[in-house]
Scaffold this motif. Structure first.
Motif, PDB file in Angstrom:
ATOM      1  N   LEU A   1      33.097  38.033  47.211  1.00  0.00           N
ATOM      2  CA  LEU A   1      34.248  38.152  48.103  1.00  0.00           C
ATOM      3  C   LEU A   1      35.549  38.003  47.321  1.00  0.00           C
ATOM      4  O   LEU A   1      35.547  37.856  46.101  1.00  0.00           O
ATOM      5  CB  LEU A   1      34.130  37.105  49.202  1.00  0.00           C
ATOM      6  CG  LEU A   1      32.880  37.223  50.080  1.00  0.00           C
ATOM      7  CD1 LEU A   1      32.738  36.013  50.983  1.00  0.00           C
ATOM      8  CD2 LEU A   1      32.905  38.516  50.888  1.00  0.00           C
ATOM      9  N   GLU A   2      36.661  38.013  48.043  1.00  0.00           N
ATOM     10  CA  GLU A   2      37.974  37.994  47.399  1.00  0.00           C
ATOM     11  C   GLU A   2      38.196  36.758  46.542  1.00  0.00           C
ATOM     12  O   GLU A   2      38.930  36.816  45.544  1.00  0.00           O
ATOM     13  CB  GLU A   2      39.084  38.073  48.454  1.00  0.00           C
ATOM     14  CG  GLU A   2      39.088  39.364  49.272  1.00  0.00           C
ATOM     15  CD  GLU A   2      38.176  39.275  50.487  1.00  0.00           C
ATOM     16  OE1 GLU A   2      37.395  38.293  50.594  1.00  0.00           O
ATOM     17  OE2 GLU A   2      38.238  40.179  51.336  1.00  0.00           O
ATOM     18  N   ASP A   3      37.571  35.637  46.911  1.00  0.00           N
ATOM     19  CA  ASP A   3      37.780  34.417  46.143  1.00  0.00           C
ATOM     20  C   ASP A   3      37.041  34.430  44.807  1.00  0.00           C
ATOM     21  O   ASP A   3      37.275  33.578  43.947  1.00  0.00           O
ATOM     22  CB  ASP A   3      37.365  33.184  46.956  1.00  0.00           C
ATOM     23  CG  ASP A   3      35.896  33.224  47.400  1.00  0.00           C
ATOM     24  OD1 ASP A   3      35.129  34.077  46.900  1.00  0.00           O
ATOM     25  OD2 ASP A   3      35.532  32.401  48.250  1.00  0.00           O
ATOM     26  N   GLY A   4      36.134  35.401  44.618  1.00  0.00           N
ATOM     27  CA  GLY A   4      35.411  35.521  43.361  1.00  0.00           C
ATOM     28  C   GLY A   4      34.474  34.374  43.063  1.00  0.00           C
ATOM     29  O   GLY A   4      34.025  34.218  41.922  1.00  0.00           O
ATOM     30  N   ALA A   5      34.129  33.554  44.076  1.00  0.00           N
ATOM     31  CA  ALA A   5      33.310  32.371  43.833  1.00  0.00           C
ATOM     32  C   ALA A   5      31.926  32.735  43.315  1.00  0.00           C
ATOM     33  O   ALA A   5      31.383  32.054  42.439  1.00  0.00           O
ATOM     34  CB  ALA A   5      33.194  31.551  45.116  1.00  0.00           C
ATOM     35  N   TYR A   6      31.333  33.791  43.865  1.00  0.00           N
ATOM     36  CA  TYR A   6      30.007  34.190  43.402  1.00  0.00           C
ATOM     37  C   TYR A   6      30.108  35.234  42.313  1.00  0.00           C
ATOM     38  O   TYR A   6      30.721  36.293  42.493  1.00  0.00           O
ATOM     39  CB  TYR A   6      29.169  34.747  44.560  1.00  0.00           C
ATOM     40  CG  TYR A   6      27.978  35.561  44.072  1.00  0.00           C
ATOM     41  CD1 TYR A   6      26.907  34.932  43.454  1.00  0.00           C
ATOM     42  CD2 TYR A   6      27.966  36.945  44.189  1.00  0.00           C
ATOM     43  CE1 TYR A   6      25.832  35.671  42.962  1.00  0.00           C
ATOM     44  CE2 TYR A   6      26.899  37.692  43.705  1.00  0.00           C
ATOM     45  CZ  TYR A   6      25.837  37.047  43.099  1.00  0.00           C
ATOM     46  OH  TYR A   6      24.782  37.787  42.605  1.00  0.00           O
ATOM     47  N   ARG A   7      29.528  34.926  41.185  1.00  0.00           N
ATOM     48  CA  ARG A   7      29.334  35.877  40.103  1.00  0.00           C
ATOM     49  C   ARG A   7      28.017  35.547  39.440  1.00  0.00           C
ATOM     50  O   ARG A   7      27.517  34.426  39.560  1.00  0.00           O
ATOM     51  CB  ARG A   7      30.479  35.837  39.090  1.00  0.00           C
ATOM     52  CG  ARG A   7      31.826  36.253  39.675  1.00  0.00           C
ATOM     53  CD  ARG A   7      32.912  36.344  38.630  1.00  0.00           C
ATOM     54  NE  ARG A   7      34.211  36.611  39.231  1.00  0.00           N
ATOM     55  CZ  ARG A   7      34.653  37.812  39.551  1.00  0.00           C
ATOM     56  NH1 ARG A   7      33.889  38.872  39.311  1.00  0.00           N
ATOM     57  NH2 ARG A   7      35.842  37.977  40.098  1.00  0.00           N
ATOM     58  N   PHE A   8      27.446  36.497  38.735  1.00  0.00           N
ATOM     59  CA  PHE A   8      26.151  36.266  38.100  1.00  0.00           C
ATOM     60  C   PHE A   8      26.196  36.774  36.664  1.00  0.00           C
ATOM     61  O   PHE A   8      27.143  37.458  36.252  1.00  0.00           O
ATOM     62  CB  PHE A   8      25.031  36.962  38.880  1.00  0.00           C
ATOM     63  CG  PHE A   8      25.098  38.467  38.833  1.00  0.00           C
ATOM     64  CD1 PHE A   8      24.337  39.169  37.910  1.00  0.00           C
ATOM     65  CD2 PHE A   8      25.922  39.180  39.690  1.00  0.00           C
ATOM     66  CE1 PHE A   8      24.397  40.563  37.856  1.00  0.00           C
ATOM     67  CE2 PHE A   8      25.991  40.564  39.636  1.00  0.00           C
ATOM     68  CZ  PHE A   8      25.226  41.256  38.717  1.00  0.00           C
ATOM     69  N   GLY A   9      25.142  36.439  35.912  1.00  0.00           N
ATOM     70  CA  GLY A   9      25.058  36.905  34.528  1.00  0.00           C
ATOM     71  C   GLY A   9      26.248  36.432  33.720  1.00  0.00           C
ATOM     72  O   GLY A   9      26.568  35.246  33.667  1.00  0.00           O
ATOM     73  N   ASP A  10      26.932  37.357  33.098  1.00  0.00           N
ATOM     74  CA  ASP A  10      28.086  37.006  32.266  1.00  0.00           C
ATOM     75  C   ASP A  10      29.408  37.178  33.012  1.00  0.00           C
ATOM     76  O   ASP A  10      30.435  37.489  32.421  1.00  0.00           O
ATOM     77  CB  ASP A  10      28.089  37.841  30.982  1.00  0.00           C
ATOM     78  CG  ASP A  10      28.095  39.342  31.265  1.00  0.00           C
ATOM     79  OD1 ASP A  10      28.095  39.727  32.450  1.00  0.00           O
ATOM     80  OD2 ASP A  10      28.094  40.124  30.296  1.00  0.00           O
ATOM     81  N   GLY A  11      29.356  36.973  34.323  1.00  0.00           N
ATOM     82  CA  GLY A  11      30.572  37.067  35.129  1.00  0.00           C
ATOM     83  C   GLY A  11      30.671  38.310  35.977  1.00  0.00           C
ATOM     84  O   GLY A  11      31.743  38.630  36.502  1.00  0.00           O
ATOM     85  N   GLN A  12      29.556  39.016  36.153  1.00  0.00           N
ATOM     86  CA  GLN A  12      29.564  40.252  36.930  1.00  0.00           C
ATOM     87  C   GLN A  12      29.697  39.962  38.422  1.00  0.00           C
ATOM     88  O   GLN A  12      29.276  38.919  38.920  1.00  0.00           O
ATOM     89  CB  GLN A  12      28.266  41.027  36.671  1.00  0.00           C
ATOM     90  CG  GLN A  12      28.107  41.483  35.224  1.00  0.00           C
ATOM     91  CD  GLN A  12      26.686  41.887  34.936  1.00  0.00           C
ATOM     92  OE1 GLN A  12      25.851  41.086  34.514  1.00  0.00           O
ATOM     93  NE2 GLN A  12      26.377  43.164  35.168  1.00  0.00           N
ATOM     94  N   SER A  13      30.257  40.896  39.160  1.00  0.00           N
ATOM     95  CA  SER A  13      30.455  40.770  40.598  1.00  0.00           C
ATOM     96  C   SER A  13      29.365  41.505  41.360  1.00  0.00           C
ATOM     97  O   SER A  13      28.918  42.583  40.947  1.00  0.00           O
ATOM     98  CB  SER A  13      31.820  41.346  41.004  1.00  0.00           C
ATOM     99  OG  SER A  13      32.870  40.646  40.392  1.00  0.00           O
TER     100      SER A  13
END
Length: 276
Positions: free
Chosen positions: A220-232
């Protein structure tokens, strides 16, 4: 948030099976590992080999040798990532496990809600028994899904879908998206559903979860969830109702409405999802 698709995506990005935990660092907030104390937690994990890694609902489960399991729940804003080499804790780091391949398994959570616990076999069995079935499995069997759903005639649909005892892993995002696809209002009671509607909801829930996993979750807009090396996660681009209050329904153009269900924001289309 994170929900089943985000936790599954997080798990798939990890390469920890077969690795041995060399050390435990970075615990600056003891409730993260409660009720374990820091020294006991470190001692219990040091030298353990990861024999299996899997997801159960919203839990990440790492089965270790000598009948111990590490259970991690990301709660609202936790992230678990595997970084190459030794890493120093940042202000949001809650736990670092250094592995024998030189990588570090890092739990970060700015809101400090994430939890990491150590479970003996009976405790792990009790945790899993307290959770409902996996929705991806259940939704593949329309007869079993319908029977489980219709066993709760007085429950409202949105609240029931988010009840981890009913099915494990569904939260706000995917409950709203599934209900929209099934053309069902979040406040409908289960007992008012026809057999066709009940089966349609199971199909919609299964489809939404599969698509979200394929898109590697929802960032989402807050970018709280990312995985791996920072992917969305890319499923945010496909959201039809969640956090779209006032915007046109993708099916009919009616403005999306927002209400509270069990103290959580719920989004729906008043035209596509009438409350009968």
């Amino acid at each position: 948030m994170p929900e089943l698709p985000e936790v599954e995506t997080t798990l798939r990005a990890l390469r920890v099976v077969g690795r041995t935990i060399l050390s435990v660092r970075g615990v600056d907030y003891l409730p993260t590992i409660a009720p374990w104390g820091l020294e006991a937690f470190q001692e219990a994990l040091r030298g353990r080999r990861v024999e299996q890694a899997r997801r159960r609902g919203k839990y990440l489960l790492f089965l270790l040798d000598r009948s111990l399991a590490l259970a991690i729940h990301l709660r609202m804003s936790g992230r678990l990532l595997q970084l190459p080499g030794r890493t120093d804790p940042d202000p949001h780091t809650r736990l670092i496990l250094e592995l024998d391949d030189g990588s570090s398994l890092v739990l970060r959570d700015p809101r400090k809600f994430a939890r990491a616990g150590l479970l003996q076999e009976p405790e792990l069995q009790a945790l899993e028994a307290a959770l409902g079935p996996e929705p991806l499995d259940l939704c593949r069997n329309p007869v079993a899904w319908k029977a489980r759903l219709l066993a709760h005639p007085r429950r409202r649909l949105k609240a029931l879908l988010m009840d981890q005892r009913f099915v494990a892993g569904v939260g706000n995002i995917y409950a709203d998206e599934a209900l929209h696809r099934a053309h069902l209002h979040p406040l409908r009671r289960v007992g008012t559903l026809s057999d066709t509607e009940a089966i349609r909801l199971g199909e919609a829930l299964g489809a939404v979860l599969r698509e979200a996993i394929a898109a590697e979750g929802t960032t989402l807009e807050d970018g709280a969830y990312r995985f791996g090396d920072g992917q969305s996660g890319r499923f945010a681009l496909r959201l039809r109702v969640y956090r779209r209050a006032g915007k046109p329904c993708t099916a009919c153009g009616t403005p999306i409405a927002r209400i509270l269900v069990s103290a959580r924001s719920s989004y729906f289309c008043p035209k596509c999802q009438p409350l009968l």
